[in-house]
Design a protein around this motif. Structure first.
Motif, PDB file in Angstrom:
ATOM      1  N   ASP A   1       9.562   1.259 -11.558  1.00 27.80           N
ATOM      2  CA  ASP A   1      10.235   0.431 -10.553  1.00 27.80           C
ATOM      3  C   ASP A   1       9.373   0.311  -9.294  1.00 27.80           C
ATOM      4  OD1 ASP A   1      12.348   0.126 -12.264  1.00 27.80           O
ATOM      5  OD2 ASP A   1      13.582   1.699 -11.328  1.00 27.80           O
ATOM      6  N   ALA A   2       8.757   1.427  -8.889  1.00 26.16           N
ATOM      7  CA  ALA A   2       7.894   1.383  -7.704  1.00 26.16           C
ATOM      8  C   ALA A   2       6.691   0.472  -7.952  1.00 26.16           C
ATOM      9  CB  ALA A   2       7.416   2.789  -7.345  1.00 26.16           C
ATOM     10  N   ALA A   3       6.160   0.542  -9.172  1.00 24.23           N
ATOM     11  CA  ALA A   3       5.028  -0.335  -9.508  1.00 24.23           C
ATOM     12  C   ALA A   3       5.452  -1.792  -9.460  1.00 24.23           C
ATOM     13  CB  ALA A   3       4.487   0.025 -10.893  1.00 24.23           C
ATOM     14  N   ASP A   4       6.676  -2.079  -9.950  1.00 29.26           N
ATOM     15  CA  ASP A   4       7.169  -3.457  -9.912  1.00 29.26           C
ATOM     16  C   ASP A   4       7.305  -3.944  -8.466  1.00 29.26           C
ATOM     17  OD1 ASP A   4       7.282  -3.543 -12.647  1.00 29.26           O
ATOM     18  OD2 ASP A   4       9.444  -3.133 -12.775  1.00 29.26           O
ATOM     19  N   GLN A   5       7.819  -3.080  -7.595  1.00 27.60           N
ATOM     20  CA  GLN A   5       7.978  -3.470  -6.194  1.00 27.60           C
ATOM     21  C   GLN A   5       6.614  -3.668  -5.517  1.00 27.60           C
ATOM     22  OE1 GLN A   5      10.970  -1.189  -3.877  1.00 27.60           O
ATOM     23  NE2 GLN A   5      11.519  -0.221  -5.841  1.00 27.60           N
ATOM     24  N   ALA A   6       5.681  -2.746  -5.794  1.00 33.01           N
ATOM     25  CA  ALA A   6       4.343  -2.866  -5.206  1.00 33.01           C
ATOM     26  C   ALA A   6       3.652  -4.122  -5.710  1.00 33.01           C
ATOM     27  CB  ALA A   6       3.505  -1.633  -5.539  1.00 33.01           C
TER      28      ALA A   6
ATOM     29  N   TRP B   1       0.832  -1.205   0.000  1.00 31.68           N
ATOM     30  CA  TRP B   1       0.000   0.000   0.000  1.00 31.68           C
ATOM     31  C   TRP B   1       0.870   1.260   0.000  1.00 31.68           C
ATOM     32  CZ3 TRP B   1      -4.805  -0.009  -1.361  1.00 31.68           C
ATOM     33  CH2 TRP B   1      -5.623  -1.114  -1.091  1.00 31.68           C
ATOM     34  N   ALA B   2       1.955   1.257   0.750  1.00 29.60           N
ATOM     35  CA  ALA B   2       2.834   2.433   0.775  1.00 29.60           C
ATOM     36  C   ALA B   2       3.568   2.607  -0.551  1.00 29.60           C
ATOM     37  CB  ALA B   2       3.836   2.309   1.932  1.00 29.60           C
ATOM     38  N   LEU B   3       3.956   1.496  -1.162  1.00 33.48           N
ATOM     39  CA  LEU B   3       4.695   1.575  -2.426  1.00 33.48           C
ATOM     40  C   LEU B   3       3.855   2.178  -3.547  1.00 33.48           C
ATOM     41  CD1 LEU B   3       6.635  -1.800  -2.290  1.00 33.48           C
ATOM     42  CD2 LEU B   3       7.678   0.441  -2.740  1.00 33.48           C
ATOM     43  N   GLN B   4       2.543   2.000  -3.492  1.00 32.64           N
ATOM     44  CA  GLN B   4       1.737   2.592  -4.560  1.00 32.64           C
ATOM     45  C   GLN B   4       1.809   4.123  -4.501  1.00 32.64           C
ATOM     46  OE1 GLN B   4      -2.488   2.120  -4.734  1.00 32.64           O
ATOM     47  NE2 GLN B   4      -2.840   2.615  -2.571  1.00 32.64           N
ATOM     48  N   THR B   5       2.026   4.700  -3.281  1.00 35.31           N
ATOM     49  CA  THR B   5       2.168   6.155  -3.197  1.00 35.31           C
ATOM     50  C   THR B   5       3.482   6.608  -3.831  1.00 35.31           C
ATOM     51  OG1 THR B   5       3.235   6.174  -1.019  1.00 35.31           O
ATOM     52  CG2 THR B   5       0.829   6.129  -1.064  1.00 35.31           C
ATOM     53  N   LEU B   6       4.494   5.768  -3.733  1.00 33.34           N
ATOM     54  CA  LEU B   6       5.768   6.083  -4.384  1.00 33.34           C
ATOM     55  C   LEU B   6       5.601   6.022  -5.907  1.00 33.34           C
ATOM     56  CD1 LEU B   6       8.608   6.825  -3.495  1.00 33.34           C
ATOM     57  CD2 LEU B   6       9.216   4.387  -3.579  1.00 33.34           C
ATOM     58  N   PHE B   7       4.772   5.145  -6.362  1.00 35.32           N
ATOM     59  CA  PHE B   7       4.461   5.083  -7.797  1.00 35.32           C
ATOM     60  C   PHE B   7       3.783   6.374  -8.240  1.00 35.32           C
ATOM     61  CE2 PHE B   7       0.805   4.355 -10.642  1.00 35.32           C
ATOM     62  CZ  PHE B   7       1.468   4.093 -11.822  1.00 35.32           C
ATOM     63  N   TRP B   8       2.761   6.831  -7.490  1.00 45.55           N
ATOM     64  CA  TRP B   8       2.030   8.043  -7.875  1.00 45.55           C
ATOM     65  C   TRP B   8       2.946   9.261  -7.899  1.00 45.55           C
ATOM     66  CZ3 TRP B   8      -2.180   6.901  -3.714  1.00 45.55           C
ATOM     67  CH2 TRP B   8      -3.084   5.951  -4.209  1.00 45.55           C
ATOM     68  N   THR B   9       3.731   9.439  -6.832  1.00 51.66           N
ATOM     69  CA  THR B   9       4.552  10.652  -6.743  1.00 51.66           C
ATOM     70  C   THR B   9       5.610  10.699  -7.844  1.00 51.66           C
ATOM     71  OG1 THR B   9       5.897   9.528  -5.063  1.00 51.66           O
ATOM     72  CG2 THR B   9       4.171  11.018  -4.278  1.00 51.66           C
TER      73      THR B   9
END
Length: 859
Positions: free
Chosen positions: A748-753, A728-736
């Motif tokens: 990369d953030a999407a891949d990790q999430a 859930w936190a990683l999806q915010t890194l994807f958005w930002t």
């Protein structure tokens, strides 16, 4: 024999001109050359009904070969009917209902059909004998079916015929133009089942067809005391057929079901159809007015013309006669009825007993059949016909069809309730009636003369069933009134006070047997529900006993416990599919509990429910609805941890609905620390990461870049609580990163999430991140990756029923197909998303798909 009417029938090539001439004088113009088309408008038509006589015995004799016989019979008759412009309106089992443009075609088709059946070489020497009835009258299309008194009259004429025989009404004989080979013989006037007066019938005569038949099957010529019915029987063809088969199979059949569902009408109709099967007669014993259990034997004896006062005398008087006893309305005399029926079955080997009761008798060997509500089309027809009987101006139109359907649905398609509702349509429109059904017990109280006292109002019907219950049964029924939709056994245990769980099981079973609780599903955890009329009655009883607040509070506590258990799985991963399906089933209860909590000011309890349901709202493409509920809860100012949880829910829900106002971001930041030291401590870094991702306005690259380090730090904190929280936190890194223009880092953030969601079995997040990964890959021109991720998203979303993601990811697949110049595949993929988009998105989304489809070049 009367002489044939008319000269020789025209050959098929000349039939169109003859049909047009006949239509000009007898039938309304339809714009189709005089051919009656029931899908166009109401009018006069010739009607034919047919079925195979003795089909049950034929099936028993032929075994698997019966299927071949049935198919051949249908092909022969379809060809014969089609050659004379017959329109098949119904063909259930071994029966046909056909309309013709005029009686001449109907007679010709019936003759051709009987000749074809007689000439066919049937396997194993099977004697396929089909009875047919012909009639002429007005019909009308209503709700995808054909209605009109003539339809019921034609069916009754068919019922009166024997296998191989064609019977017709006066109207058909008078107007049909037939060949010199065809003649008619009058077989007299007969009182047919369900019809108000006698009808003169004629038998078709042809030199190649048998003319030797017993008298027509009619009410007046059999050993029976069955009454004629005052109104036409509507629908229930399959139910009657099923009940008939049960009676011919077993010696004791009980027709059961809710009050007003039509048990007596079905049993009477079934018994009337079986008169010819019982040489000793078919006899009705109505126990409705019998109050003293010791007089049940006398009531049965009186119906048989006997003076017997005890069971031994009754069984002796019947002896070995083959007869059918229809014992109607047994529920208030169950024990006495069981005693007498047991003796009859033991001492009279040729007696068959058919009973009606709101609960089974419970005798060994009893075949129990529960009558379902009317099919939707039959419910509409019943309401329409009965309304027109009291208000000849009433009609189902495009404008009121929705209200008609709603009345039928809200009254559970129960015939009695529909009859009572139709009586109100003298002074109310159907829209006004539907708007007042919340007060159905007062509304449907006009009374119907000539029926049982307990059937004169809806209130009296349910009162009768309720007053037959024990105090404990009444208590459980009242408490189950708080459920909206279906409910599991554990829910009943939660809302019922002072009863052992085993006692609750027993009471639920008793209420189900008494047709007051409906059992749904045969899985590991069956669910139960009340018909809406019974539910409203139960709530009224709670109000009268001042129990409603306590019952609704118990319901609220139960839903709170369910949502607390759901929250862990839907937020952090696990057996999501099971929980999503469970919450699908509890949708009505969730909404009812939240509304009650907000109404009573129980904001903390409402917060628990909304927080637990967040993943369900998201997965079902209903983020906007969940967002509204979250805002309502926050407006109630629960305070404490609950405020933080709901604020977090709102932030997550908003991911599918657009951006939030800055005050919500501040609220999340202000309250997130309250989660420390609670079972929901994991939500603190997740909530703060969401707040960081929403802290800048759209298009603010600098704000997005400033938020990225905050999100990175919070992602690291969230990893302490497992891959679900990290996802859930990683999806915010994807958005930002996406908002900051860092496409590669967003990927990369999407891949990790995506990896974290997969590890946690958090499919709600997994499907969305796979979809987002596919979108990025498509924009970057990496079509292989885009296709792979979009397929991944579709596969995961379908497993959990997430129509929103299925539609969105399939459109990415269409984009890839279009980029690869595969126009046909792109068109097919876009078209396949329309239903899913319509289910989970707005009309604007549907229109957007349609515009895309229209804009595709030809393949």
């Amino acid at each position: 024999m009367t002489p044939a009417i008319g000269s020789s029938a025209a050959p098929p090539a000349d039939r169109a001109a003859r049909r047009d001439a006949a239509a000009g004088s007898v039938f309304p113009s339809t714009g189709t050359g005089g051919v009656y088309d029931p899908s166009v408008e109401a009018g006069t038509a010739a009607l034919l009904f047919s079925d195979i006589e003795g089909s049950t015995r034929l099936l028993q004799d032929l075994g698997p070969t019966y299927a071949e016989v049935l198919v051949a019979h249908r092909e022969l008759l379809r060809e014969a009917f089609g050659n004379y412009d017959g329109q098949v309106e119904g063909s259930e089992g071994d029966s046909f209902f056909v309309t013709f443009p005029n009686p001449t075609d109907a007679v010709s088709a019936a003759t051709a059909g009987q000749l074809a059946l007689a000439d066919h070489d049937w396997p194993l020497g099977a004697g396929v004998r089909v009875r047919m009835g012909l009639h002429l009258g007005m019909i009308q299309p209503v709700a995808d079916t054909i209605v009109g008194m003539a339809v019921h009259e034609a069916a009754r004429i068919c019922d009166a015929a024997h296998g191989g025989q064609v019977l017709a009404s006066d109207e058909v004989v008078r107007l049909a133009e037939t060949s010199s080979e065809i003649g008619w013989t009058c077989v007299g006037e007969h009182q047919l089942k369900d019809l108000a007066g006698p009808m003169r019938l004629h038998q078709l005569i042809h030199p190649k067809l048998s003319t030797q038949f017993p008298p027509p099957r009619s009410q007046g010529g059999a050993r029976t005391n069955l009454p004629s019915q005052p109104t036409a029987f509507i629908g229930r063809a399959s139910e009657i057929a099923h009940a008939r088969e049960l009676v011919l199979t077993g010696r004791l059949v009980t027709v059961t079901g809710a009050g007003g569902v039509g048990k007596s009408r079905i049993a009477l109709r079934t018994a009337a159809d079986l008169v010819s099967e019982f040489a000793g007669g078919v006899w009705l014993v109505d126990l409705a007015s019998v109050a003293d259990p010791t007089t049940v034997v006398a009531a049965i004896a009186a119906s048989l013309g006997s003076q017997a006062a005890v069971a031994a005398e009754l069984t002796q008087s019947i002896d070995n006669q083959r007869m059918l006893l229809l014992i109607d309305n047994c529920e208030h005399l169950i024990a006495a009825t069981c005693e007498v029926v047991s003796e009859l079955l033991l001492r009279c080997p040729n007696v068959t007993v058919l009973t009606t009761s709101r609960e089974p008798l419970g005798i060994i060997g009893e075949l129990v059949w529960r009558v379902p509500p009317l099919a939707p089309g039959d419910a509409v027809e019943l309401l329409t016909v009965r309304a027109q009987a009291v208000n000849d101006r009433f009609a189902v139109t495009d404008a009121n069809r929705g209200a008609v359907d709603a009345v039928c649905q809200r009254l559970d398609a129960i015939p009695l309730a529909l009859e009572l509702a139709a009586a109100r349509l003298t002074t109310l429109s159907v829209e006004q009636l539907e708007a007042r059904l919340d007060q159905r017990f007062r509304l449907l109280s006009g009374g119907v003369r000539g029926v049982l006292e307990r059937h004169r109002t809806l209130q009296a019907t349910v009162d009768w069933s309720y007053n037959l219950l024990s105090p404990d049964e009444q208590g459980v029924l009242r408490r189950t009134g708080v459920f909206a939709g279906s409910f599991p056994l554990a829910a009943v245990e939660a809302v019922v006070d002072g009863l052992d769980p085993i006692d609750v099981v027993d009471l639920i079973d008793r209420l189900a047997r008494k047709s007051l609780i409906v059992v749904e599903g045969g899985g590991p955890e069956p669910r139960y529900r009340l018909l809406e009329t019974v539910r409203q009655y139960a709530v009224d009883q709670l109000l009268r006993g001042e129990e409603l607040i306590a019952a609704r509070n118990a319901h609220l506590r139960w839903i709170g416990e369910v949502m607390t258990a759901a929250a862990s799985t839907l937020w952090l991963g696990g057996d999501e599919t099971t929980w999503l399906m469970r919450l699908d089933a509890e949708e009505g209860n969730i909404r009812a509990a939240v509304n009650w909590a907000l109404e009573r000011g129980y904001a903390a309890q409402a917060a628990t429910i909304v927080f637990g349901a967040m993943g369900w709202f998201v997965s079902r493409g209903r983020s906007a609805e969940g967002l509204r509920l979250a805002q309502q809860v926050l407006a109630a100012d629960p305070g404490g941890v609950e405020e933080a949880l709901v604020a977090l829910s709102e932030m997550s829900l908003a991911s599918g609905c657009g951006r939030l106002a800055s005050d919500m971001v501040d609220r999340v930041r202000r309250t997130a620390d309250r989660l420390s030291g609670t079972p929901h401590e994991w939500a603190r870094p997740v909530g703060l990461a969401h707040a960081a991702a929403w802290s800048y306005p759209p298009g603010d690259l600098a704000g997005a870049r400033q938020a990225i380090p905050q999100c990175e730090q919070l992602v690291e904190e969230s990893k302490r609580y497992g891959p679900g929280a990290a996802g859930w936190a990683l999806q915010t890194l994807f958005w930002t990163n996406l908002d900051a223009g860092n496409t590669d880092r967003a990927r990369d953030a999407a891949d990790q999430a995506l990896a974290a969601a997969g590890e946690a079995r958090l499919s709600i997040l997994e499907s969305r991140m796979a979809f987002n990964r596919a979108r990025i890959a498509a924009v970057q021109g990496d079509y292989d990756s885009a296709w792979e991720n979009a397929e991944h998203a579709v596969r995961v979303a379908r497993a959990t029923g997430e129509a929103f993601v299925v539609a969105a990811a399939t459109q990415v697949l269409a984009d890839v197909a279009l980029a690869r110049d595969d126009l046909a595949l792109a068109r097919d993929l876009l078209a396949s998303t329309i239903d899913a988009v319509a289910e989970s998105m707005t009309q604007a989304d549907v229109d957007a798909v349609l515009v895309r489809l229209a804009g595709l070049p030809d393949a």
